[in-house]
Write an enzyme that holds these catalytic residues in place. Structure first.
Site, PDB file in Angstrom:
ATOM      1  N   THR A   1      20.880  59.450  85.414  1.00 29.57           N
ATOM      2  CA  THR A   1      19.907  58.963  84.450  1.00 29.57           C
ATOM      3  C   THR A   1      20.527  58.945  83.061  1.00 29.57           C
ATOM      4  OG1 THR A   1      17.611  59.172  83.711  1.00 29.57           O
ATOM      5  CG2 THR A   1      18.836  61.222  84.040  1.00 29.57           C
TER       6      THR A   1
ATOM      7  N   LYS B   1      24.423  56.224  82.742  1.00 32.98           N
ATOM      8  CA  LYS B   1      24.445  55.195  83.785  1.00 32.98           C
ATOM      9  C   LYS B   1      25.662  54.276  83.699  1.00 32.98           C
ATOM     10  CE  LYS B   1      19.493  55.067  84.734  1.00 32.98           C
ATOM     11  NZ  LYS B   1      18.300  54.203  84.944  1.00 32.98           N
TER      12      LYS B   1
ATOM     13  N   GLY C   1      12.516  42.629  74.646  1.00 33.11           N
ATOM     14  CA  GLY C   1      13.646  43.520  74.452  1.00 33.11           C
ATOM     15  C   GLY C   1      14.935  42.892  74.931  1.00 33.11           C
ATOM     16  N   ALA C   2      16.063  43.444  74.459  1.00 31.65           N
ATOM     17  CA  ALA C   2      17.372  42.909  74.849  1.00 31.65           C
ATOM     18  C   ALA C   2      18.403  44.026  74.977  1.00 31.65           C
ATOM     19  CB  ALA C   2      17.835  41.856  73.840  1.00 31.65           C
ATOM     20  N   GLY C   3      17.944  45.199  75.394  1.00 27.66           N
ATOM     21  CA  GLY C   3      18.861  46.300  75.667  1.00 27.66           C
ATOM     22  C   GLY C   3      19.374  46.249  77.092  1.00 27.66           C
ATOM     23  N   GLY C   4      19.935  47.369  77.542  1.00 20.60           N
ATOM     24  CA  GLY C   4      20.510  47.415  78.880  1.00 20.60           C
ATOM     25  C   GLY C   4      19.494  47.205  79.975  1.00 20.60           C
TER      26      GLY C   4
ATOM     27  N   ASN D   1      13.331  39.221  71.244  1.00 22.59           N
ATOM     28  CA  ASN D   1      13.920  40.439  70.702  1.00 22.59           C
ATOM     29  C   ASN D   1      14.012  40.328  69.186  1.00 22.59           C
ATOM     30  OD1 ASN D   1      15.229  43.037  71.324  1.00 22.59           O
ATOM     31  ND2 ASN D   1      17.024  42.121  70.360  1.00 22.59           N
TER      32      ASN D   1
END
Length: 293
Positions: free
Chosen positions: A66, A70, A130-133, A154
């Site tokens: 987690t 990751k 959103g545009a994270g992982g 985003n």
């Protein structure tokens, strides 16, 4: 009964003390009478490699990974599943003869949760907030499941464009487009979207916030999926429901990523009834009323 034949699985992360994963795996193991226990392992920053090598040396059967490890764990794996390689992140390590193989069961877990909730992806108009992982992984899942179109909203346009370009390369067509979050009001008024909330807005301590606060936006959402699971009812979800849509949180995604991981570790298929039992144990651990929803 823990004895010399007991196999050990667990989750590594930092922090990890409040994980819900033991409720999933220990419930499943007990029901199936497996000689297996599942524990949380707090791994300090900078010690991920030592943790993976130590887990293999200690004969652990499998490990969940987690935040924030990751991606950091990748150099210490023997091999990777193709989906995990594409996403660039793993959350499940499966023991092999020479080391651990990395899988990403988060996105298959989200898809299984959606299927159970009657939410389809194929042919859908999808909005991703959103545009994270996590948003990137969701976008890759949507491309693989052949959604009709995908719009990534985003605050930073460039991050959304990077994901859209990557997804379009995977799809071999112009499937995704990027827009600034503030441009949500330029979306076609006649289209209603499956909207996936992939930011941390709404998570403690920002439980009274949503990425978008305008009710007019939510009237364009027929189904909202918030990947946050604590709190169980986010402001995003409330606003979706108040404006006529269906809303779900990320708890079933957490459940099914664990179920899939357990299946990979043991080779045993987990049935719907047992998955539901583990889901109830998760809700009990979180203090959520134990309805079947």
């Amino acid at each position: 009964m823990i004895d010399g034949y007991t196999r050990v699985c667990g989750v590594m992360g930092s922090p990890v003390e409040h994980t819900m994963s033991p409720a999933i795996h220990n419930t499943i193991s007990k029901a199936l009478e497996e000689n297996l226990v599942y524990l949380p392992f707090h791994v300090p920053a900078g010690q991920v490699g030592e943790a993976v090598r130590g887990a293999f040396a200690l004969n652990l059967l499998g490990i969940n990974v987690t935040v924030p490890y990751k991606s950091e764990v990748l150099p210490f794996l023997q091999e990777m599943d193709s989906l995990a390689e594409t996403i660039g992140a793993v959350n499940t390590l499966v023991r092999t003869e020479r080391g651990f193989k990395g899988y990403n069961t988060d996105m298959p877990g989200l898809y299984r949760a959606m299927c159970e909730d009657g939410v389809r992806l194929t042919g859908e108009n999808v909005l991703i907030l959103g545009a994270g992982g996590v948003a990137r992984a969701v976008a890759i899942l949507c491309a693989r499941k052949e959604v009709r179109q995908m719009i990534i909203l985003n605050r930073t346009l460039e991050k959304a464009r990077q994901i859209a370009d990557e997804v379009n390369g995977i799809a071999g067509r112009k499937l995704a487009e990027a827009r600034r979050l503030a441009e949500y009001d330029t979306l076609p008024a006649e289209v209603r979207y499956l909207t996936i909330q992939a930011t941390n807005v709404g998570m403690f301590p920002r439980t009274e916030e949503a990425v978008i606060e305008d009710a007019a936006f939510y009237r364009r959402v027929h189904t909202g999926y918030d990947l946050i699971f604590n709190p169980a009812e986010t402001r995003f979800m409330s606003m979706v429901r108040e404006n006529g849509g269906r809303a779900f949180n990320g708890l079933k995604m957490l459940l099914y990523q664990g179920v899939i991981a357990h299946e990979l570790w043991t080779g045993t298929k987990i049935g719907a009834a047992l998955a539901q039992k583990a889901y109830m144990e998760m809700k009990k651990a979180m203090g959520i009323p134990l309805c079947s929803c």
